[in-house]
Write a protein that holds these residues in place. Sequence first.
Motif, mmCIF file in Angstrom:
data_model
loop_
_atom_site.group_PDB
_atom_site.id
_atom_site.type_symbol
_atom_site.label_atom_id
_atom_site.label_comp_id
_atom_site.label_asym_id
_atom_site.label_seq_id
_atom_site.Cartn_x
_atom_site.Cartn_y
_atom_site.Cartn_z
ATOM 1 N N THR A 56 24.691 43.018 48.886
ATOM 2 C CA THR A 56 25.150 41.948 48.124
ATOM 3 C C THR A 56 25.756 42.276 46.966
ATOM 4 O O THR A 56 26.845 41.377 46.656
ATOM 5 C CB THR A 56 23.711 41.492 47.100
ATOM 6 N N GLN A 57 26.129 43.496 46.425
ATOM 7 C CA GLN A 57 26.357 43.351 45.298
ATOM 8 C C GLN A 57 28.502 43.880 45.911
ATOM 9 O O GLN A 57 29.195 43.221 44.957
ATOM 10 C CB GLN A 57 26.431 45.578 45.078
ATOM 11 N N GLN A 58 28.395 44.250 46.920
ATOM 12 C CA GLN A 58 29.841 44.372 47.580
ATOM 13 C C GLN A 58 29.998 43.138 47.253
ATOM 14 O O GLN A 58 31.705 42.573 47.116
ATOM 15 C CB GLN A 58 30.154 45.088 48.986
ATOM 16 N N GLN A 59 29.113 41.711 47.999
ATOM 17 C CA GLN A 59 29.886 40.310 47.930
ATOM 18 C C GLN A 59 30.325 39.710 46.906
ATOM 19 O O GLN A 59 30.888 38.724 46.541
ATOM 20 C CB GLN A 59 28.623 39.620 48.783
ATOM 21 N N ALA A 60 29.717 40.352 45.388
ATOM 22 C CA ALA A 60 29.227 39.696 44.495
ATOM 23 C C ALA A 60 30.739 40.467 43.281
ATOM 24 O O ALA A 60 31.959 39.787 43.505
ATOM 25 C CB ALA A 60 28.326 40.603 43.482
ATOM 26 N N MET A 61 31.025 41.209 43.912
ATOM 27 C CA MET A 61 31.937 42.485 43.294
ATOM 28 C C MET A 61 33.227 42.056 44.166
ATOM 29 O O MET A 61 34.270 41.270 43.362
ATOM 30 C CB MET A 61 32.510 43.809 44.089
ATOM 31 N N ASN A 62 33.492 40.815 45.639
ATOM 32 C CA ASN A 62 34.433 40.454 45.944
ATOM 33 C C ASN A 62 34.555 38.596 44.843
ATOM 34 O O ASN A 62 35.430 39.108 44.857
ATOM 35 C CB ASN A 62 34.261 39.795 46.416
ATOM 36 N N ILE A 63 33.907 38.608 44.606
ATOM 37 C CA ILE A 63 33.922 37.319 43.694
ATOM 38 C C ILE A 63 34.062 37.411 42.659
ATOM 39 O O ILE A 63 35.135 36.723 41.772
ATOM 40 C CB ILE A 63 33.000 36.722 43.726
ATOM 41 N N TYR A 64 33.931 38.427 41.739
ATOM 42 C CA TYR A 64 34.225 39.083 40.488
ATOM 43 C C TYR A 64 36.039 39.640 40.499
ATOM 44 O O TYR A 64 36.980 38.769 39.810
ATOM 45 C CB TYR A 64 33.742 40.028 40.294
ATOM 46 N N SER A 65 35.887 40.100 41.443
ATOM 47 C CA SER A 65 37.592 40.423 41.890
ATOM 48 C C SER A 65 38.329 39.905 41.981
ATOM 49 O O SER A 65 39.827 39.430 41.667
ATOM 50 C CB SER A 65 37.924 41.860 42.398
ATOM 51 N N ASN A 66 38.113 38.288 42.977
ATOM 52 C CA ASN A 66 38.465 37.602 42.949
ATOM 53 C C ASN A 66 39.259 36.404 41.687
ATOM 54 O O ASN A 66 40.163 36.372 42.001
ATOM 55 C CB ASN A 66 38.511 36.683 44.384
ATOM 56 N N ASN A 67 38.324 36.608 40.605
ATOM 57 C CA ASN A 67 38.172 35.413 39.519
ATOM 58 C C ASN A 67 39.252 36.688 39.079
ATOM 59 O O ASN A 67 39.987 35.458 38.168
ATOM 60 C CB ASN A 67 37.046 35.422 38.461
ATOM 61 N N ILE A 68 39.066 38.002 38.511
ATOM 62 C CA ILE A 68 40.714 38.469 38.197
ATOM 63 C C ILE A 68 41.829 38.903 38.277
ATOM 64 O O ILE A 68 42.467 38.540 37.740
ATOM 65 C CB ILE A 68 39.744 39.964 38.131
ATOM 66 N N ALA A 69 42.265 38.424 40.072
ATOM 67 C CA ALA A 69 43.243 38.161 40.471
ATOM 68 C C ALA A 69 43.947 36.723 39.689
ATOM 69 O O ALA A 69 45.227 37.064 39.982
ATOM 70 C CB ALA A 69 43.114 38.321 42.429
ATOM 71 N N ASN A 70 43.263 36.193 39.929
ATOM 72 C CA ASN A 70 43.642 34.931 39.618
ATOM 73 C C ASN A 70 43.916 34.006 37.708
ATOM 74 O O ASN A 70 43.870 33.540 37.454
ATOM 75 C CB ASN A 70 42.969 33.739 40.271
ATOM 76 N N VAL A 71 43.437 35.609 36.883
ATOM 77 C CA VAL A 71 43.841 35.299 35.686
ATOM 78 C C VAL A 71 45.062 34.409 35.491
ATOM 79 O O VAL A 71 44.994 34.182 33.956
ATOM 80 C CB VAL A 71 43.327 36.777 34.998
#
Length: 247
Positions: A14-29
Amino acid sequence: MNISFFTGRTGLITQQQAMNIYSNNIANVNTTGFKPLRPSFADLIYTHQHHNRDEWQTGHGQRIAKTDMLWAQAGITFTDLPLDFAFTDDSFFMTMDRNGDTFLTREGRFTISNTGGKWEWELVNGFGDFVLDFDGNRIPIPFVMTDDGEYTTEIDYASLYQVIGTFTVPNIWGLDQAQNNRFVVTGRSGQPEINTGASMVPGALEMSAVDLANEMVRVIETQRSYQLNARVIQTSDELMRIVNNLR
């Protein structure tokens, strides 16, 4: 069964899936009109550990129950380019790709492109998708012949602004994200509705709605949680090894 081992495992996943979401947000800053996602967590099934003690329960970890889009209005940057547009409300443009599929988007960086024959010019976005009018039709750009016999596009920006279709949906939180900064209509969102009163600003673009400081805090929290779940798995494995050696 070593419940703690599998509980830690669900936490890792679950934490790996959450990290994927947050990293995608940061990539689209810096992605124009981007709306970040936020994961919502839920605990898993509980079981009774003692058949005579109903109050003795043990959980089995966590999962991501859903992801929500954060529809906060982002800042506006002025470009002074006549084919750039930004919304200051919950409106969308409608586009069509080369396969005929339609999408909603807040990406307002448009251009003129030759899309067919020699003199066929239409309004498209930066990904080559056709921008649609209020009736769901592609928007042709008229052309004229110059004095030297050449053809050139002639744009009446005042008229063009009135033709570009603007839409809303009953429930913006029901839209699904797609690549190229597009949104897909679902049964949860409802069908697009024409919005002739959309608040559209020419010569400007809506910036990304990503709050970089907040996303970094979430990344740190997720990393710490991942490390703790990994430690749970390691400890559980060590305890199981000790028990097996005692037999």
